[in-house]
Enzyme design. Structure first.
Site, PDB file in Angstrom:
ATOM      1  N   TYR A  35     -78.076 -72.453  16.318  1.00  0.00           N
ATOM      2  CA  TYR A  35     -77.531 -71.080  16.261  1.00  0.00           C
ATOM      3  C   TYR A  35     -77.908 -70.400  14.949  1.00  0.00           C
ATOM      4  O   TYR A  35     -78.301 -69.231  14.917  1.00  0.00           O
ATOM      5  CB  TYR A  35     -76.011 -71.129  16.416  1.00  0.00           C
ATOM      6  CG  TYR A  35     -75.346 -69.796  16.147  1.00  0.00           C
ATOM      7  CD1 TYR A  35     -75.390 -68.777  17.104  1.00  0.00           C
ATOM      8  CD2 TYR A  35     -74.695 -69.548  14.940  1.00  0.00           C
ATOM      9  CE1 TYR A  35     -74.802 -67.546  16.853  1.00  0.00           C
ATOM     10  CE2 TYR A  35     -74.101 -68.326  14.682  1.00  0.00           C
ATOM     11  CZ  TYR A  35     -74.155 -67.332  15.644  1.00  0.00           C
ATOM     12  OH  TYR A  35     -73.581 -66.109  15.399  1.00  0.00           O
ATOM     13  N   VAL A  89     -73.240 -63.114   6.462  1.00  0.00           N
ATOM     14  CA  VAL A  89     -73.506 -64.038   7.571  1.00  0.00           C
ATOM     15  C   VAL A  89     -72.180 -64.307   8.282  1.00  0.00           C
ATOM     16  O   VAL A  89     -71.209 -64.735   7.656  1.00  0.00           O
ATOM     17  CB  VAL A  89     -74.169 -65.357   7.100  1.00  0.00           C
ATOM     18  CG1 VAL A  89     -75.662 -65.180   6.973  1.00  0.00           C
ATOM     19  CG2 VAL A  89     -73.598 -65.857   5.789  1.00  0.00           C
ATOM     20  N   ALA A  90     -72.151 -64.037   9.562  1.00  0.00           N
ATOM     21  CA  ALA A  90     -70.924 -64.194  10.341  1.00  0.00           C
ATOM     22  C   ALA A  90     -70.557 -65.671  10.456  1.00  0.00           C
ATOM     23  O   ALA A  90     -71.411 -66.550  10.350  1.00  0.00           O
ATOM     24  CB  ALA A  90     -71.145 -63.617  11.739  1.00  0.00           C
ATOM     25  N   SER A 117     -69.496 -60.549   5.499  1.00  0.00           N
ATOM     26  CA  SER A 117     -69.645 -59.871   6.798  1.00  0.00           C
ATOM     27  C   SER A 117     -68.292 -59.410   7.337  1.00  0.00           C
ATOM     28  O   SER A 117     -67.273 -60.062   7.104  1.00  0.00           O
ATOM     29  CB  SER A 117     -70.275 -60.852   7.786  1.00  0.00           C
ATOM     30  OG  SER A 117     -70.157 -60.387   9.111  1.00  0.00           O
ATOM     31  N   GLN A 138     -69.902 -55.772   3.970  1.00  0.00           N
ATOM     32  CA  GLN A 138     -70.768 -55.397   5.107  1.00  0.00           C
ATOM     33  C   GLN A 138     -69.903 -54.909   6.254  1.00  0.00           C
ATOM     34  O   GLN A 138     -68.976 -55.597   6.688  1.00  0.00           O
ATOM     35  CB  GLN A 138     -71.611 -56.587   5.559  1.00  0.00           C
ATOM     36  CG  GLN A 138     -72.562 -56.267   6.711  1.00  0.00           C
ATOM     37  CD  GLN A 138     -71.962 -56.543   8.080  1.00  0.00           C
ATOM     38  OE1 GLN A 138     -71.273 -57.529   8.265  1.00  0.00           O
ATOM     39  NE2 GLN A 138     -72.205 -55.641   9.037  1.00  0.00           N
ATOM     40  N   TYR A 140     -69.495 -53.476  10.167  1.00  0.00           N
ATOM     41  CA  TYR A 140     -69.874 -53.083  11.528  1.00  0.00           C
ATOM     42  C   TYR A 140     -68.851 -52.042  11.957  1.00  0.00           C
ATOM     43  O   TYR A 140     -67.641 -52.286  11.832  1.00  0.00           O
ATOM     44  CB  TYR A 140     -69.788 -54.276  12.491  1.00  0.00           C
ATOM     45  CG  TYR A 140     -70.942 -55.242  12.398  1.00  0.00           C
ATOM     46  CD1 TYR A 140     -72.263 -54.821  12.562  1.00  0.00           C
ATOM     47  CD2 TYR A 140     -70.716 -56.603  12.181  1.00  0.00           C
ATOM     48  CE1 TYR A 140     -73.321 -55.717  12.497  1.00  0.00           C
ATOM     49  CE2 TYR A 140     -71.776 -57.509  12.115  1.00  0.00           C
ATOM     50  CZ  TYR A 140     -73.067 -57.054  12.273  1.00  0.00           C
ATOM     51  OH  TYR A 140     -74.108 -57.942  12.209  1.00  0.00           O
ATOM     52  N   SER A 262     -84.829 -55.060   6.551  1.00  0.00           N
ATOM     53  CA  SER A 262     -84.361 -56.295   7.193  1.00  0.00           C
ATOM     54  C   SER A 262     -84.536 -56.174   8.694  1.00  0.00           C
ATOM     55  O   SER A 262     -84.430 -55.073   9.257  1.00  0.00           O
ATOM     56  CB  SER A 262     -82.871 -56.483   6.865  1.00  0.00           C
ATOM     57  OG  SER A 262     -82.294 -57.517   7.640  1.00  0.00           O
ATOM     58  N   HIS A 264     -82.603 -58.448  10.409  1.00  0.00           N
ATOM     59  CA  HIS A 264     -81.451 -59.296  10.725  1.00  0.00           C
ATOM     60  C   HIS A 264     -81.893 -60.765  10.838  1.00  0.00           C
ATOM     61  O   HIS A 264     -81.361 -61.527  11.651  1.00  0.00           O
ATOM     62  CB  HIS A 264     -80.813 -58.832  12.038  1.00  0.00           C
ATOM     63  CG  HIS A 264     -79.308 -58.925  12.052  1.00  0.00           C
ATOM     64  ND1 HIS A 264     -78.478 -57.875  11.779  1.00  0.00           N
ATOM     65  CD2 HIS A 264     -78.483 -59.963  12.321  1.00  0.00           C
ATOM     66  CE1 HIS A 264     -77.216 -58.253  11.887  1.00  0.00           C
ATOM     67  NE2 HIS A 264     -77.193 -59.525  12.217  1.00  0.00           N
ATOM     68  N   ARG A 299     -87.216 -68.260   1.082  1.00  0.00           N
ATOM     69  CA  ARG A 299     -86.829 -69.667   0.920  1.00  0.00           C
ATOM     70  C   ARG A 299     -87.186 -70.219  -0.463  1.00  0.00           C
ATOM     71  O   ARG A 299     -86.969 -71.400  -0.721  1.00  0.00           O
ATOM     72  CB  ARG A 299     -87.530 -70.546   1.985  1.00  0.00           C
ATOM     73  CG  ARG A 299     -87.204 -70.171   3.424  1.00  0.00           C
ATOM     74  CD  ARG A 299     -85.765 -70.534   3.807  1.00  0.00           C
ATOM     75  NE  ARG A 299     -85.524 -70.273   5.221  1.00  0.00           N
ATOM     76  CZ  ARG A 299     -85.141 -69.089   5.709  1.00  0.00           C
ATOM     77  NH1 ARG A 299     -84.927 -68.061   4.891  1.00  0.00           N
ATOM     78  NH2 ARG A 299     -84.947 -68.929   6.999  1.00  0.00           N
ATOM     79  N   ARG A 319     -79.945 -67.524   5.713  1.00  0.00           N
ATOM     80  CA  ARG A 319     -79.867 -68.927   6.139  1.00  0.00           C
ATOM     81  C   ARG A 319     -79.811 -69.895   4.954  1.00  0.00           C
ATOM     82  O   ARG A 319     -79.103 -70.903   5.020  1.00  0.00           O
ATOM     83  CB  ARG A 319     -81.048 -69.248   7.053  1.00  0.00           C
ATOM     84  CG  ARG A 319     -80.965 -68.506   8.390  1.00  0.00           C
ATOM     85  CD  ARG A 319     -82.126 -68.851   9.280  1.00  0.00           C
ATOM     86  NE  ARG A 319     -82.068 -68.145  10.551  1.00  0.00           N
ATOM     87  CZ  ARG A 319     -82.519 -66.908  10.742  1.00  0.00           C
ATOM     88  NH1 ARG A 319     -83.047 -66.223   9.751  1.00  0.00           N
ATOM     89  NH2 ARG A 319     -82.442 -66.351  11.947  1.00  0.00           N
TER      90      ARG A 319
HETATM   91  C1  FNR Z   1     -76.780 -63.119  10.003  1.00  0.00           C
HETATM   92  N1  FNR Z   1     -77.022 -61.817   9.565  1.00  0.00           N
HETATM   93  C2  FNR Z   1     -75.988 -60.905   9.556  1.00  0.00           C
HETATM   94  N2  FNR Z   1     -76.183 -59.647   9.066  1.00  0.00           N
HETATM   95  C3  FNR Z   1     -75.172 -58.750   9.022  1.00  0.00           C
HETATM   96  O1  FNR Z   1     -75.387 -57.632   8.552  1.00  0.00           O
HETATM   97  N3  FNR Z   1     -73.926 -59.096   9.484  1.00  0.00           N
HETATM   98  C4  FNR Z   1     -73.648 -60.324  10.001  1.00  0.00           C
HETATM   99  O2  FNR Z   1     -72.526 -60.607  10.385  1.00  0.00           O
HETATM  100  C5  FNR Z   1     -74.714 -61.269  10.064  1.00  0.00           C
HETATM  101  N4  FNR Z   1     -74.512 -62.522  10.591  1.00  0.00           N
HETATM  102  C6  FNR Z   1     -75.516 -63.454  10.525  1.00  0.00           C
HETATM  103  C7  FNR Z   1     -75.253 -64.762  10.973  1.00  0.00           C
HETATM  104  C8  FNR Z   1     -76.230 -65.726  10.855  1.00  0.00           C
HETATM  105  C9  FNR Z   1     -75.944 -67.123  11.326  1.00  0.00           C
HETATM  106  C10 FNR Z   1     -77.495 -65.401  10.300  1.00  0.00           C
HETATM  107  C11 FNR Z   1     -78.578 -66.441  10.138  1.00  0.00           C
HETATM  108  C12 FNR Z   1     -77.758 -64.118   9.879  1.00  0.00           C
HETATM  109  C13 FNR Z   1     -78.331 -61.443   9.013  1.00  0.00           C
HETATM  110  C14 FNR Z   1     -78.397 -61.739   7.527  1.00  0.00           C
HETATM  111  O3  FNR Z   1     -77.560 -60.868   6.794  1.00  0.00           O
HETATM  112  C15 FNR Z   1     -79.821 -61.535   6.963  1.00  0.00           C
HETATM  113  O4  FNR Z   1     -80.290 -60.266   7.315  1.00  0.00           O
HETATM  114  C16 FNR Z   1     -80.812 -62.597   7.453  1.00  0.00           C
HETATM  115  O5  FNR Z   1     -80.181 -63.841   7.610  1.00  0.00           O
HETATM  116  C17 FNR Z   1     -81.977 -62.707   6.473  1.00  0.00           C
HETATM  117  O6  FNR Z   1     -82.913 -63.647   6.860  1.00  0.00           O
HETATM  118  P1  FNR Z   1     -82.917 -65.170   6.312  1.00  0.00           P
HETATM  119  O7  FNR Z   1     -82.632 -65.105   4.823  1.00  0.00           O
HETATM  120  O8  FNR Z   1     -81.821 -65.878   7.062  1.00  0.00           O
HETATM  121  O9  FNR Z   1     -84.256 -65.660   6.666  1.00  0.00           O
END
Ligand code: FNR
Length: 370
Positions: A35, A89-90, A117, A138, A140, A262, A264, A299, A319
């Protein structure tokens, strides 16, 4: 909750930030890992994000004196020690029992800005209490504007310094890899911030209506809702999820304090370009002085260097943050940030850049396949 408690120590054998990705594969249950690592659809954009960094090489410069070097920057009215921001990140509970509280503690220890988030596992108030002063929220947009207003008031009261409106994920296609791994969001993974707001039942769609246009997209943010948001908060509003240079310019003109280039992390429109590949055009569209953040596939410190060279002021970590969290909790996230900062500093030193503003497109050269 099936996530095993993470040890509060740095495991041996970590030489660089990317090692946390490797070790997270052992620390996380397979479904959770799929996930987190996966994107939407076929993961085309997840792969594109990483591949884009390989198209650039960093040019070394010699004999430059970098002894006064540092990685400090001014962002949103604050001075930060390094350009690494913890991305929203959620469901942090998937990675660690302390979820975002551990990330917040790491942010405080390292001076990093954290952007929790709307869908975090802990409330924005709990996270604010654990974090340092550099914290943005952040957002929504909630279907009920009264609930969005309440979230904004809570974020302001909890001392967040900016709102980051995410606009690229109103609709998310299922991740094939997460489905294949049998991932189901555990019942404990609730969005703590939203627990107090009653969930409205979706009205039945009239016959012939689209489940997408009239269904999933009916509450998606629009240019009007951005104007509404700008009028209802005293905090600067950043917009996250921008790839098109024209959108970037329109957002600047609309009054956004800055943008986050981005996709996402490949979890939105599968098949959209790597965010790194759009960065130069976005920077050209908004001009040299407009704040542009970046995420997608970072990374290593060298990756961050490339993003900074192509126009970003700072980079967000999605991530990598969750991997470090899963491997070693707050300690792991702080260690990962420390490693990344040192990797960036080493890259800067060897490329002859003593300060972030000295990292320019001239620091890079395109690589071509043989
Ligand atoms: C996210 N991302 C994300 N972005 C956001 O604005 N609100 C959110 O709730 C989430 N939730 C979320 C969950 C998970 C499991 C991931 C992996 C990503 C996107 C995140 O903020 C970001 O844009 C990306 O993860 C950037 O890419 P890398 O660093 O994961 O490669």
């Amino acid at each position: 909750m099936s996530t095993p408690p993470a040890p509060e120590r740095i495991p041996p054998g970590i030489a660089n930030a990317l090692d946390y990705e490797r070790l997270a594969a052992q620390a996380l249950p397979a479904g959770h890992l799929a996930y987190i690592a996966g994107g939407s659809g076929e993961d085309l954009t997840v792969s594109a994000n990483r591949a884009a960094f390989g198209r650039w090489a960093i040019l070394p410069r010699v004999l430059r004196d970098v002894r006064a070097g540092h990685t400090r920057l001014a962002l949103n009215g604050a001075t930060l020690p390094h350009p690494f921001v913890l991305a929203p990140v959620a469901h942090g509970l998937l990675a660690h029992p302390q979820a975002e509280l551990a990330s917040a503690r790491a942010a405080q220890a390292t001076g990093a800005c954290i952007v929790p988030s709307t869908l975090s596992s802990r409330t924005l108030e709990e996270i604010a209490a654990a974090a340092g002063p550099a914290r943005w929220f952040q957002l929504y947009l909630h279907p009920d504007p009264a609930h969005t207003l309440d979230l904004l008031a809570r974020a302001e009261a909890a001392g967040y310094q900016a709102i980051v409106l995410t606009v690229d994920a109103s609709l998310q296609l299922a991740s094939r890899s997460a489905l294949a791994a049998g991932f189901v969001l555990p019942r404990e993974c609730v969005a703590a911030n939203l627990a107090r707001y009653p969930q409205a039942c979706a009205p039945a769609l009239p016959e012939g209506a689209s489940r997408i246009f009239q269904g999933a997209m009916r509450h998606a943010p629009t240019w009007d809702s951005l104007q509404w948001l700008l009028a209802h908060t005293r905090l600067p509003v950043w917009v996250k999820g921008v790839l098109h240079p024209e959108d970037a310019l329109l957002l600047k003109q609309a009054g956004a304090a800055g943008i986050v280039v981005s996709n996402h992390g490949g979890r939105g429109l599968d098949g959209s370009p790597a965010s790194l590949s759009m960065l130069p055009a976005v920077r050209a569209a908004v001009g040299a002085d407009y704040p542009v953040l970046f995420d997608g596939g970072v990374r290593s410190g060298a990756d961050a260097f490339k993003a900074l060279a192509l126009g970003a002021n700072a980079v967000l970590l999605g991530r990598l943050q969750l991997y470090a969290l899963a491997v070693a909790g707050a300690l792991g996230v702080a260690h990962m940030l420390q490693l990344l900062t040192e990797e960036l500093q080493a890259t800067m030193a060897l490329a002859g850049c003593a300060r972030l503003c000295e990292i320019t497109p001239d620091s890079l050269i395109p690589t071509y396949p043989c």
